[in-house]
Design a protein around this motif. Structure first.
Motif, PDB file in Angstrom:
ATOM      1  N   GLN A  36     -10.534  28.734 -41.692  1.00 48.44           N
ATOM      2  CA  GLN A  36     -10.132  28.566 -42.768  1.00 48.44           C
ATOM      3  C   GLN A  36      -8.694  27.716 -42.844  1.00 48.44           C
ATOM      4  O   GLN A  36      -8.268  27.377 -41.794  1.00 48.44           O
ATOM      5  CB  GLN A  36      -9.404  30.138 -43.058  1.00 48.44           C
ATOM      6  N   PRO A  37      -8.066  27.447 -44.080  1.00 53.88           N
ATOM      7  CA  PRO A  37      -6.896  26.707 -43.834  1.00 53.88           C
ATOM      8  C   PRO A  37      -5.608  27.480 -43.094  1.00 53.88           C
ATOM      9  O   PRO A  37      -5.692  28.541 -42.840  1.00 53.88           O
ATOM     10  CB  PRO A  37      -6.328  26.621 -45.498  1.00 53.88           C
ATOM     11  N   ASN A  38      -4.744  26.680 -42.344  1.00 53.40           N
ATOM     12  CA  ASN A  38      -3.805  27.269 -41.588  1.00 53.40           C
ATOM     13  C   ASN A  38      -2.807  28.258 -42.171  1.00 53.40           C
ATOM     14  O   ASN A  38      -2.504  29.264 -41.526  1.00 53.40           O
ATOM     15  CB  ASN A  38      -2.818  26.051 -41.232  1.00 53.40           C
ATOM     16  N   TYR A  39      -2.505  28.345 -43.503  1.00 53.07           N
ATOM     17  CA  TYR A  39      -2.056  29.298 -44.197  1.00 53.07           C
ATOM     18  C   TYR A  39      -2.575  30.705 -43.971  1.00 53.07           C
ATOM     19  O   TYR A  39      -2.077  31.815 -43.888  1.00 53.07           O
ATOM     20  CB  TYR A  39      -1.455  28.989 -45.486  1.00 53.07           C
ATOM     21  N   ILE A  40      -3.884  30.597 -44.162  1.00 52.44           N
ATOM     22  CA  ILE A  40      -4.958  31.935 -43.882  1.00 52.44           C
ATOM     23  C   ILE A  40      -4.903  32.505 -42.650  1.00 52.44           C
ATOM     24  O   ILE A  40      -4.489  33.693 -42.336  1.00 52.44           O
ATOM     25  CB  ILE A  40      -6.202  31.594 -44.471  1.00 52.44           C
ATOM     26  N   LEU A  41      -4.721  31.524 -41.509  1.00 50.84           N
ATOM     27  CA  LEU A  41      -4.739  31.947 -40.096  1.00 50.84           C
ATOM     28  C   LEU A  41      -3.353  32.612 -39.933  1.00 50.84           C
ATOM     29  O   LEU A  41      -3.221  33.276 -39.037  1.00 50.84           O
ATOM     30  CB  LEU A  41      -5.177  30.823 -39.256  1.00 50.84           C
ATOM     31  N   LEU A  42      -2.308  31.921 -40.473  1.00 47.94           N
ATOM     32  CA  LEU A  42      -1.005  32.369 -40.401  1.00 47.94           C
ATOM     33  C   LEU A  42      -0.848  33.938 -40.821  1.00 47.94           C
ATOM     34  O   LEU A  42      -0.279  34.787 -40.179  1.00 47.94           O
ATOM     35  CB  LEU A  42       0.019  31.448 -41.113  1.00 47.94           C
TER      36      LEU A  42
END
Length: 178
Positions: A36-42
């Motif tokens: 997933q995009p980095n903001y979702i992993l964040l």
């Protein structure tokens, strides 16, 4: 209840860490980007951090304590690294580092490719990047060429494309420019 949070946060941060490592690997080796995009992993790493703190109430044995500390430390490190990655991405995109050019689709509609113009400014060069869209959010970089300004695309057939006079067979997974 604390036992669930302890175990759940541990597995959540392991999944986040694995997806983060695969995202780094896929960017370096130009394979399918499935993370997933980095903001979702964040968001997931922050959830693991919160659940890890709640999981500290589980004090059954030394393994649960170590698992809690491991989860807290790893999720905090992941959150810091992913925050920096998200901020860097936002900063770079606000400077016009990645400019959308166009989207092309194969004659049968099976393949869709997005083209972007990138510019690293003083830190690097500029050029054209083509990304093949897969299911969900999956993408694969198939074309990457420095010092190009325009992109000319011609479909030879349903799976073969010519990008700036470089022919790629998408069925065979061919890429250009790495």
């Amino acid at each position: 209840m604390a036992k669930r949070y302890n175990v759940g946060s541990f597995y959540l941060i392991l999944v986040c860490f694995g997806l983060g490592l695969y995202s780094l690997y896929s960017n370096l080796n130009h394979t399918w980007m499935i993370a997933q995009p980095n903001y979702i992993l964040l968001v997931f790493s922050l959830l693991a951090f919160v659940f890890g703190i709640i999981g500290f109430k589980d004090k059954r044995n030394w393994r649960t304590k170590i698992r809690s500390w491991f989860t807290i430390i790893l999720s905090l490190l992941m959150a810091i690294v992913l925050s920096l990655a998200v901020l860097l991405t936002l900063f770079a995109s606000s400077l016009g580092a990645n400019e959308y050019i166009k989207t092309v689709q194969s004659p049968d509609g099976k393949y869709t490719i997005d083209f972007y113009r990138y510019d690293a400014g003083a830190l690097g060069s500029h050029g054209i990047r083509g990304e093949l869209n897969g299911p969900l959010w999956f993408k694969k970089r198939i074309y990457y060429r420095d010092r190009e300004e325009q992109v000319e695309v011609e479909w030879k057939n349903n799976s073969t494309i010519s990008i700036n006079n470089h022919t790629l067979n998408l069925k065979k997974g061919e890429t250009y420019g790495y």
